[in-house]
Write a protein that holds these residues in place. Structure first.
Motif: not given
Length: 984
Positions: A362-365, A373-379, A397-401
């Motif tokens: 989360v910090k780096r994104a 749903a996104q939090k569970y996907a991140i986990a 870093a990929r979450s920007r695209s």
């Protein structure tokens, strides 16, 4: 040897903080927290110290000063804070004392759990362990006064903050206070360098700025011409390889600013520079020149008594004075590979953000307002990436695209998908480059073994690795090479088991799998894997029902991923493989039942039965049919279960296998029993018992006795049921059948409840729970918890009962045990009803009813209708109450459930009270009491108060003569007469 530091700190147990600004502050008329921050430093209230310490969100047993400084606040801020700490708290003095775990009297506050404050004592500088965390001043290292060479290399200044490593930093600093050489060991990308820098920063006070940082990663590339010439000149013109210790000595000397005069051996200059005063030398990336590092480090420690070294490497040095610290991955939330919460450690979407791995993403994104749903996907991403910080940062870093769901979906391509920034080190540009660094350090035979090991899923034993390697005709010692891969942080070893379990990080497995595919050996490796696990499962089949049951189940559960991988491969292509797959499926069928993998197991059994009708013998097909029937039974699909067991029985009669005939009869009896067809069930059980007895099959005899006991229980013959269960239990203990023993204990617990022996019932449940945990049976664990919950409810321990029921329900939902789900829902409905939360209770019962109707569980339907009727009665819906109570009693009378009929007749007595038919109410309640006495099933204590209030009402509304007459009439009624009276 100093006590080893425990590196496992789990966030779900973050129970340890002392809030410095507690009620003592307010009691002594000091400033409150809010007053302090508003007056002295309003900005501090917004920071993490206020939230973690003052608000008590983290609870680590350490002083607030530790937390403050560990979070990175400057000495000035720290002193400002301490100026307003009440005088009764110990203070950090300028002489640099440290905190110890020496307890002093507890301080009780209304807001914070009582915890022991920690005393401040003096220590020698070398043992300043945790205290070195307290400083966060920027490092200002200065060159040695005696050196005239280049300025020493200072600690690198990371561009981002370190996340989730406070505990590890404390441990490393503590270790450096106890050992002269500490090596941070771990896989590439796990954060060894970052942790080393953070720990070194915290030790500035101890070493008065004399901290030197050396990065040896550049030694994998050619050294410069001037360096080469210089080294050659000092070694009589001989060109030394990179791995020679001279290259390492020269690199360290150059980076710490030690001038190497012409004709002086680099080591002498290095030792002279480092022996002048106490120094901490941080040596990063030692793995590719490990032998040279060992030589240099050992020499430096001998020559420099005040030198301490903190090294990072993918393998340990193996020096006597070394303490190797395994850097753990970032903490992961307790979710399984399917993405759902662990049934024991449930975690909400909001709580996911408390885990370091998720925090890092989360910090780096840099995004905000993640959906649930996104939090569970991140986990799930963090779990798939094994908690590796570098990989998580690349994914963020990929979450920007890409969306987080797209990243998760494409993680099978992680080696190329995940990339570092343009400023990344060359070996950190991609995960593939990270892996290449480690792979290049292996011998050819180690590379081959690593590649082949990628066929395993979830881990393997040394025996499996040896079988696989020898299948390729390898002449090398597999165990030695496997140990080498462990040392080089490419394979993990878990020694908790009788036989060591080895496993990969997923990233390593994928990389090795790609290498295996490119080598052309993938087909042969997968065939060897299939052959090994087919034999393993076939050999274990008989042990599942004997004295080695516990060990066998544990071993097979550990290899469950491999069994499924082998099964998938067997039906990939080729007739021969499919025949092996059919044999494997037959052997695995009871394992699916034992492990609660009902859906996956039934899918495979049905697939093999349908597609491979001629590939197995009649006896093997009978096994498969029974396996499919058992799995359908546990899913509540009794129609399908009956079909499979009947076909299995027919085949078994054809083959003449007496044991299979008896097993099929037992299973058919279970299906009929579950649907309340007790007469048919008894017939099947008795025939099975005779067949088992003729064959002197002790296991089968014990199972038949157990099943007969269930019928006797439903008929209200509790003494007979207890006798059967105790005989069954004795045989099971004699044969070492752990699962059967636990089942008998469960049944004895249920009987104890029926007889009002609730303490004994709980004891039986707890003993069964212990066994089920030992043999890793989730369904049994859920049943045990449910039965313990019922015992607690009966005596009014509502809080405990709710807890056990919720745990049982979570496990039952996880494994898809519909019977278990329905039972726990019904129990939770009873709790809500007792608390007069009728809407909640009705929701539980309605969900329970839907399940019972789907699986045609007549006993369950009868009980649930009765509960719903009692809710309507309590709410004043008397017509609705009568409908449900009538349906419930009719079902119970039809199946012969005597205890259930007594409960229903009591409920009708309550209804008649509400309708003011007092004479009939008194008669029904007396009849129910007589029935309970006849079968030895007293009313549970939690129900006594309501019954007493009804009896009191009846005595008020009826004369003594009327009440006595009604009571006498009820006591003389037969069960049939009482049922008829209730139904009207």
């Amino acid at each position: 040897m100093p006590k080893k530091v425990d590196t496992k700190l789990k966030s779900e147990y973050r129970e340890e903080v002392i809030a410095r600004f507690d009620s003592d502050v307010k009691d002594k008329k000091s400033k409150t927290e809010d007053d302090y921050f508003s007056i002295h430093n309003p900005d501090l209230k917004k920071n993490s110290y206020y939230e973690l310490v003052v608000q008590g969100k983290v609870k680590r047993r350490t002083a607030a000063e530790d937390v403050l400084r560990a979070l990175g606040y400057t000495e000035a801020v720290f002193e400002q804070m301490l100026e307003h700490v009440p005088s009764n708290y110990p203070r950090i003095r300028k002489s640099v004392p440290v905190l110890t775990a020496e307890p002093v009297p507890l301080v009780q506050t209304p807001e914070v759990e009582p915890v022991a404050h920690l005393k401040l004592v003096e220590r020698e500088p070398d043992t300043l362990a945790t205290h070195e965390l307290l400083s966060n001043k920027p490092l200002t290292a200065t060159p040695d006064a005696t050196a005239e060479g280049p300025a020493p290399r200072r600690l690198p200044s990371p561009l981002t903050d370190i996340i989730g490593r406070v505990h590890e930093i404390i441990e490393v600093v503590e270790l450096l206070g106890q050992h002269r050489l500490v090596t941070l060991v771990g896989a590439g990308g796990i954060g060894k360098t970052r942790l080393a820098i953070a720990a070194a920063e915290r030790m500035e006070h101890t070493f008065k700025g004399l901290i030197r940082f050396v990065d040896l990663s550049g030694l994998t590339r050619s050294i410069t011409e001037s360096e080469e010439a210089d080294i050659q000149q000092r070694n009589d013109g001989e060109l030394l390889p990179v791995s020679d210790s001279s290259a390492v000595e020269y690199s360290i000397a150059r980076q710490i600013g030690a001038r190497v005069e012409t004709g002086v051996i680099p080591f002498e200059a290095l030792a002279g520079c480092l022996s002048a005063s106490p120094t901490l030398l941080v040596i990063d990336n030692c793995e590719h020149v490990i032998k040279s590092c060992v030589h240099v480090i050992r020499g430096l420690l001998d020559r420099c008594p005040d030198l301490k070294i903190l090294a990072t490497s993918r393998e340990r040095m193996m020096i006597k004075v070394e303490y190797d610290y395994a850097v753990p991955p970032l903490e992961l939330p307790p979710i399984n590979r399917k993405g759902s919460s662990n049934p024991i450690g449930k975690v909400s979407a909001a709580q996911l953000l408390e885990y370091a791995s998720v925090q890092l993403f989360v910090k780096r994104a840099g995004h905000q307002n993640w959906s649930e749903a996104q939090k569970y996907a991140i986990a799930k991403i963090c779990m798939e990436l094994d908690g590796l910080p570098l990989a998580i940062e690349m994914a963020a870093a990929r979450s920007r695209s890409l969306s987080v769901h797209e990243i998760l979906k494409n993680l099978s391509q992680r080696l190329t998908l995940l990339r570092g920034g343009r400023d990344s080190l060359e070996r950190h540009e991609t995960l593939a480059a990270l892996m290449e660094w480690s792979y290049a350090l292996l011998t050819e035979s180690e590379k081959s073994l690593l590649n082949r090991l990628s066929v395993f899923r979830g881990g393997w034993s040394s025996a499996a690795a040896e079988f696989l390697n020898h299948h390729f005709g390898a002449k090398t010692d597999t165990l030695v090479e496997l140990s080498s891969l462990v040392e080089k942080s490419l394979v993990k070893a878990d020694t908790r088991y009788e036989a060591t379990r080895y496993s990969f990080l997923d990233t390593v497995r994928i990389y090795a799998g790609d290498k295996l595919g490119n080598s052309g050996d993938a087909l042969q490796a997968s065939d060897a894997h299939l052959a090994y696990y087919t034999k393993l499962a076939s050999d274990a089949y008989a042990d599942l029902y004997g004295s080695d049951q516990e060990k066998t189940l544990q071993r097979l559960s550990l290899d469950y991923g491999n069994l499924m991988q082998a099964l998938e491969w067997s039906f990939n292509d080729g007739v021969e493989r499919k025949e092996q797959g059919a044999v494997l499926c037959t052997a695995v069928a009871p394992i699916w039942t034992a492990l609660g993998e009902y859906s996956e197991g039934r899918h495979w059994c049905e697939y093999v039965l349908e597609t491979h009708k001629n590939g197995v013998s009649a006896e093997e097909r009978a096994h498969l049919l029974r396996g499919a029937g058992l799995l359908a039974y546990h899913q509540g699909d009794y129609k399908a279960a009956r079909h499979y067991h009947e076909e299995s029985l027919e085949l078994s009669r054809t083959t003449g296998s007496s044991s299979e005939i008896a097993n099929a009869l037992q299973c058919l009896g279970n299906v009929e029993n579950a649907q309340g067809n007790y007469a048919v069930a008894r017939k099947h059980y008795e025939e099975a018992s005779n067949v088992f007895a003729e064959g002197k099959n002790l296991w089968g005899t014990a199972a038949a006795l157990n099943n007969l006991a269930v019928i006797l229980e439903c008929e209200g013959d509790y003494p007979g049921a207890i006798e059967c269960n105790e005989r069954s239990l004795s045989i099971k203990r004699q044969t070492g059948d752990k699962a059967g023993e636990a089942c008998s204990l469960i049944n004895l617990g249920i009987l104890a409840q029926c007889q009002g022996r609730y303490g004994a019932a709980r004891d039986f449940g707890e003993k069964a729970l212990l066994i089920y945990k030992q043999i890793l049976d989730p369904r049994g664990i859920a049943m045990s918890l449910s039965n313990i919950a019922s015992s607690e409810y009966a005596v009014g321990n509502i809080k405990k009962s709710r807890y056990y029921n919720e745990e049982s329900l979570a496990i039952a939902r996880e494994i898809g045990s519909v019977n278990g789900i329905a039972e726990s829902l019904g129990n939770l409905g009873m709790i809500a009803c007792h608390e007069r939360s009728f809407d909640i209770a009705r929701d539980y019962f309605n969900e329970c009813m839907a399940i019972m109707a789907k699986i045609n569980d007549q006993m369950g339907l009868g009980i649930t209708h009765t509960h719903l009727g009692r809710i309507s009665c309590a709410e004043g819906g008397l017509a609705s109450a009568r409908r449900d109570l009538t349906t419930g009693l009719e079902i119970k009378a039809d199946i012969g459930d005597k205890n259930g009929m007594a409960y229903s007749i009591e409920a009708f007595g309550f209804l008649e009270c509400e309708e003011r038919s007092y004479h009939q109410a008194a008669t029904l309640l007396a009849a129910a009491a007589a029935l309970r006495e006849a079968i030895g099933a007293p009313l549970p204590p939690i129900e006594e108060a309501e019954l007493t209030s009804r009896i009191t009402l009846l005595k008020q509304e009826l004369s003594d003569e009327e009440f006595a007459a009604a009571t006498t009439r009820g006591k003389k009624m037969t069960m049939g007469e009482a049922v008829a009276l209730a139904l009207g």
